[in-house]
Design a protein around this motif. Structure first.
Motif, PDB file in Angstrom:
ATOM      1  N   VAL A  27      36.297  54.575  34.413  1.00  0.00           N
ATOM      2  CA  VAL A  27      36.668  53.820  35.598  1.00  0.00           C
ATOM      3  C   VAL A  27      37.165  52.451  35.151  1.00  0.00           C
ATOM      4  O   VAL A  27      36.616  51.854  34.220  1.00  0.00           O
ATOM      5  CB  VAL A  27      35.509  53.685  36.606  1.00  0.00           C
ATOM      6  N   VAL A  28      38.229  51.989  35.794  1.00  0.00           N
ATOM      7  CA  VAL A  28      38.734  50.641  35.551  1.00  0.00           C
ATOM      8  C   VAL A  28      38.828  49.912  36.883  1.00  0.00           C
ATOM      9  O   VAL A  28      39.081  50.523  37.923  1.00  0.00           O
ATOM     10  CB  VAL A  28      40.108  50.613  34.836  1.00  0.00           C
ATOM     11  N   VAL A  29      38.590  48.615  36.837  1.00  0.00           N
ATOM     12  CA  VAL A  29      38.816  47.747  37.977  1.00  0.00           C
ATOM     13  C   VAL A  29      39.796  46.682  37.509  1.00  0.00           C
ATOM     14  O   VAL A  29      39.576  46.046  36.473  1.00  0.00           O
ATOM     15  CB  VAL A  29      37.515  47.117  38.512  1.00  0.00           C
ATOM     16  N   ALA A  30      40.883  46.515  38.251  1.00  0.00           N
ATOM     17  CA  ALA A  30      41.929  45.562  37.900  1.00  0.00           C
ATOM     18  C   ALA A  30      42.102  44.556  39.030  1.00  0.00           C
ATOM     19  O   ALA A  30      41.971  44.894  40.201  1.00  0.00           O
ATOM     20  CB  ALA A  30      43.250  46.302  37.666  1.00  0.00           C
ATOM     21  N   GLY A  31      42.418  43.331  38.662  1.00  0.00           N
ATOM     22  CA  GLY A  31      42.685  42.293  39.651  1.00  0.00           C
ATOM     23  C   GLY A  31      43.785  41.373  39.172  1.00  0.00           C
ATOM     24  O   GLY A  31      43.890  41.093  37.979  1.00  0.00           O
ATOM     25  N   ASP A  32      44.600  40.919  40.104  1.00  0.00           N
ATOM     26  CA  ASP A  32      45.660  39.979  39.733  1.00  0.00           C
ATOM     27  C   ASP A  32      45.075  38.577  39.588  1.00  0.00           C
ATOM     28  O   ASP A  32      43.916  38.345  39.925  1.00  0.00           O
ATOM     29  CB  ASP A  32      46.781  39.998  40.773  1.00  0.00           C
ATOM     30  N   GLY A  33      45.872  37.646  39.092  1.00  0.00           N
ATOM     31  CA  GLY A  33      45.367  36.309  38.815  1.00  0.00           C
ATOM     32  C   GLY A  33      45.878  35.210  39.713  1.00  0.00           C
ATOM     33  O   GLY A  33      45.600  34.040  39.475  1.00  0.00           O
ATOM     34  N   LEU A  79      20.837  44.244  41.661  1.00  0.00           N
ATOM     35  CA  LEU A  79      20.900  45.156  40.518  1.00  0.00           C
ATOM     36  C   LEU A  79      19.676  45.002  39.617  1.00  0.00           C
ATOM     37  O   LEU A  79      19.206  45.977  39.031  1.00  0.00           O
ATOM     38  CB  LEU A  79      22.185  44.928  39.712  1.00  0.00           C
ATOM     39  N   GLU A  80      19.141  43.785  39.512  1.00  0.00           N
ATOM     40  CA  GLU A  80      17.891  43.569  38.770  1.00  0.00           C
ATOM     41  C   GLU A  80      16.729  44.241  39.486  1.00  0.00           C
ATOM     42  O   GLU A  80      15.853  44.823  38.860  1.00  0.00           O
ATOM     43  CB  GLU A  80      17.605  42.070  38.629  1.00  0.00           C
ATOM     44  N   GLN A  81      16.746  44.155  40.797  1.00  0.00           N
ATOM     45  CA  GLN A  81      15.690  44.749  41.619  1.00  0.00           C
ATOM     46  C   GLN A  81      15.746  46.279  41.581  1.00  0.00           C
ATOM     47  O   GLN A  81      14.698  46.944  41.612  1.00  0.00           O
ATOM     48  CB  GLN A  81      15.881  44.267  43.065  1.00  0.00           C
ATOM     49  N   PHE A  82      16.955  46.839  41.528  1.00  0.00           N
ATOM     50  CA  PHE A  82      17.166  48.289  41.552  1.00  0.00           C
ATOM     51  C   PHE A  82      18.037  48.704  40.357  1.00  0.00           C
ATOM     52  O   PHE A  82      19.175  49.130  40.540  1.00  0.00           O
ATOM     53  CB  PHE A  82      17.825  48.722  42.868  1.00  0.00           C
ATOM     54  N   PRO A  83      17.506  48.593  39.139  1.00  0.00           N
ATOM     55  CA  PRO A  83      18.322  48.893  37.951  1.00  0.00           C
ATOM     56  C   PRO A  83      18.806  50.342  37.939  1.00  0.00           C
ATOM     57  O   PRO A  83      18.068  51.266  38.280  1.00  0.00           O
ATOM     58  CB  PRO A  83      17.384  48.616  36.779  1.00  0.00           C
ATOM     59  N   GLY A  84      20.084  50.509  37.598  1.00  0.00           N
ATOM     60  CA  GLY A  84      20.656  51.852  37.529  1.00  0.00           C
ATOM     61  C   GLY A  84      20.915  52.493  38.872  1.00  0.00           C
ATOM     62  O   GLY A  84      21.251  53.669  38.939  1.00  0.00           O
ATOM     63  N   GLN A  85      20.759  51.749  39.967  1.00  0.00           N
ATOM     64  CA  GLN A  85      20.942  52.282  41.315  1.00  0.00           C
ATOM     65  C   GLN A  85      21.982  51.446  42.058  1.00  0.00           C
ATOM     66  O   GLN A  85      21.664  50.701  42.979  1.00  0.00           O
ATOM     67  CB  GLN A  85      19.623  52.248  42.081  1.00  0.00           C
ATOM     68  N   LEU A  86      23.238  51.593  41.672  1.00  0.00           N
ATOM     69  CA  LEU A  86      24.303  50.781  42.258  1.00  0.00           C
ATOM     70  C   LEU A  86      24.375  50.946  43.768  1.00  0.00           C
ATOM     71  O   LEU A  86      24.465  49.951  44.500  1.00  0.00           O
ATOM     72  CB  LEU A  86      25.661  51.129  41.626  1.00  0.00           C
ATOM     73  N   MET A 109      35.719  40.594  50.305  1.00  0.00           N
ATOM     74  CA  MET A 109      35.481  42.025  50.147  1.00  0.00           C
ATOM     75  C   MET A 109      35.291  42.251  48.663  1.00  0.00           C
ATOM     76  O   MET A 109      35.803  41.485  47.842  1.00  0.00           O
ATOM     77  CB  MET A 109      36.668  42.855  50.630  1.00  0.00           C
ATOM     78  N   MET A 110      34.576  43.309  48.333  1.00  0.00           N
ATOM     79  CA  MET A 110      34.325  43.594  46.928  1.00  0.00           C
ATOM     80  C   MET A 110      34.544  45.071  46.640  1.00  0.00           C
ATOM     81  O   MET A 110      34.289  45.917  47.495  1.00  0.00           O
ATOM     82  CB  MET A 110      32.871  43.242  46.576  1.00  0.00           C
ATOM     83  N   ILE A 111      34.999  45.346  45.428  1.00  0.00           N
ATOM     84  CA  ILE A 111      34.950  46.694  44.868  1.00  0.00           C
ATOM     85  C   ILE A 111      33.999  46.597  43.692  1.00  0.00           C
ATOM     86  O   ILE A 111      34.123  45.693  42.862  1.00  0.00           O
ATOM     87  CB  ILE A 111      36.324  47.187  44.383  1.00  0.00           C
ATOM     88  N   VAL A 112      33.032  47.505  43.633  1.00  0.00           N
ATOM     89  CA  VAL A 112      32.119  47.567  42.500  1.00  0.00           C
ATOM     90  C   VAL A 112      32.080  48.999  41.986  1.00  0.00           C
ATOM     91  O   VAL A 112      32.237  49.950  42.755  1.00  0.00           O
ATOM     92  CB  VAL A 112      30.697  47.070  42.860  1.00  0.00           C
ATOM     93  N   ALA A 113      31.887  49.135  40.683  1.00  0.00           N
ATOM     94  CA  ALA A 113      31.872  50.476  40.083  1.00  0.00           C
ATOM     95  C   ALA A 113      30.950  50.490  38.883  1.00  0.00           C
ATOM     96  O   ALA A 113      30.826  49.497  38.156  1.00  0.00           O
ATOM     97  CB  ALA A 113      33.290  50.870  39.657  1.00  0.00           C
ATOM     98  N   ASP A 114      30.301  51.643  38.692  1.00  0.00           N
ATOM     99  CA  ASP A 114      29.567  51.904  37.453  1.00  0.00           C
ATOM    100  C   ASP A 114      30.094  53.217  36.889  1.00  0.00           C
ATOM    101  O   ASP A 114      31.148  53.695  37.314  1.00  0.00           O
ATOM    102  CB  ASP A 114      28.050  51.900  37.679  1.00  0.00           C
ATOM    103  N   ALA A 115      29.387  53.812  35.975  1.00  0.00           N
ATOM    104  CA  ALA A 115      29.876  55.017  35.303  1.00  0.00           C
ATOM    105  C   ALA A 115      30.108  56.192  36.249  1.00  0.00           C
ATOM    106  O   ALA A 115      30.934  57.060  35.965  1.00  0.00           O
ATOM    107  CB  ALA A 115      28.910  55.423  34.192  1.00  0.00           C
ATOM    108  N   THR A 116      29.411  56.214  37.384  1.00  0.00           N
ATOM    109  CA  THR A 116      29.515  57.376  38.272  1.00  0.00           C
ATOM    110  C   THR A 116      29.986  57.085  39.693  1.00  0.00           C
ATOM    111  O   THR A 116      30.379  57.999  40.407  1.00  0.00           O
ATOM    112  CB  THR A 116      28.154  58.096  38.377  1.00  0.00           C
ATOM    113  N   THR A 117      29.938  55.830  40.127  1.00  0.00           N
ATOM    114  CA  THR A 117      30.164  55.505  41.529  1.00  0.00           C
ATOM    115  C   THR A 117      31.127  54.333  41.681  1.00  0.00           C
ATOM    116  O   THR A 117      31.027  53.361  40.943  1.00  0.00           O
ATOM    117  CB  THR A 117      28.827  55.143  42.216  1.00  0.00           C
TER     118      THR A 117
END
Length: 187
Positions: A27-33, A79-86, A109-117
């Motif tokens: 997964v990649v997340v891209a943003g302009d500058g 994420l600290e409170q729920f590690p590994g549970q995005l 608004m946000m886009i967030v991603a980990d290895a599976t979600t």
């Protein structure tokens, strides 16, 4: 990001392009500058995509910069409170964002991603998992999203798809430039 007058006449920041592409275990997340104030470009090289938590989550934001950083900080605590549970961390953030008087005023608004979600988060309490392996937000987000959907079946890796899609969005959206930051997770 750009600004426009609000009902009170004050300037508020909005705009940008953030795109997530998930393909082939990566997964990649891209943003302009680009950062604009009204019709003036203030900065060409803002970093709107970053790693979160232990580096296993990528986030990108569209909207008011200070608001986005506040949300990133809050998400990192979740994420600290729920590690590994995005998803759980994002749902908890969305609850706070929607019910907390201070957070309700944040414009981002946000886009967030980990290895599976991959998830899109909004101040309306939305925690959305997009279909098809791609998601786009911001003023150029729909252009980048359309381009990525057209390219997803091609023999391209997710970074190449993201870069080509961001270039297309930059040709169409005046609030998007070609100075793109890409973060990736996976093989």
């Amino acid at each position: 990001m750009s600004s426009s007058p609000t009902a009170s006449g004050a300037e508020s920041w909005h705009g940008t392009t953030i795109l997530a592409v998930r393909k082939g275990g990566r997964v990649v997340v891209a943003g302009d500058g680009q950062v604009t104030l009204g019709a003036t470009v203030i900065k060409h090289s803002a970093r709107k995509v970053r790693r979160l938590g232990r580096g296993d989550v990528i986030g990108g934001f569209a909207g008011a910069t200070a608001d986005a950083f506040t949300l990133f900080e809050r998400l990192e605590k979740k994420l600290e409170q729920f590690p590994g549970q995005l998803t759980r961390a994002c749902v908890e953030l969305a609850k706070d964002w929607r019910t907390d008087r201070y957070l309700r005023r944040l414009e981002a608004m946000m886009i967030v991603a980990d290895a599976t979600t991959t998830l899109v988060l909004t101040g309306n309490g939305d925690v959305l998992e997009p279909e098809g392996g791609v998601a786009g937000i911001g003023s150029g987000g729909t252009y980048a999203l359309a381009a990525a959907r057209a390219l997803i079946d091609q023999d391209l890796d997710p970074e190449a798809i993201a870069r080509k899609s961001m270039a297309i969005a930059a040709e169409i959206c005046v609030y998007t430039n070609t100075n793109v930051v890409v973060e990736a997770i996976g093989a």
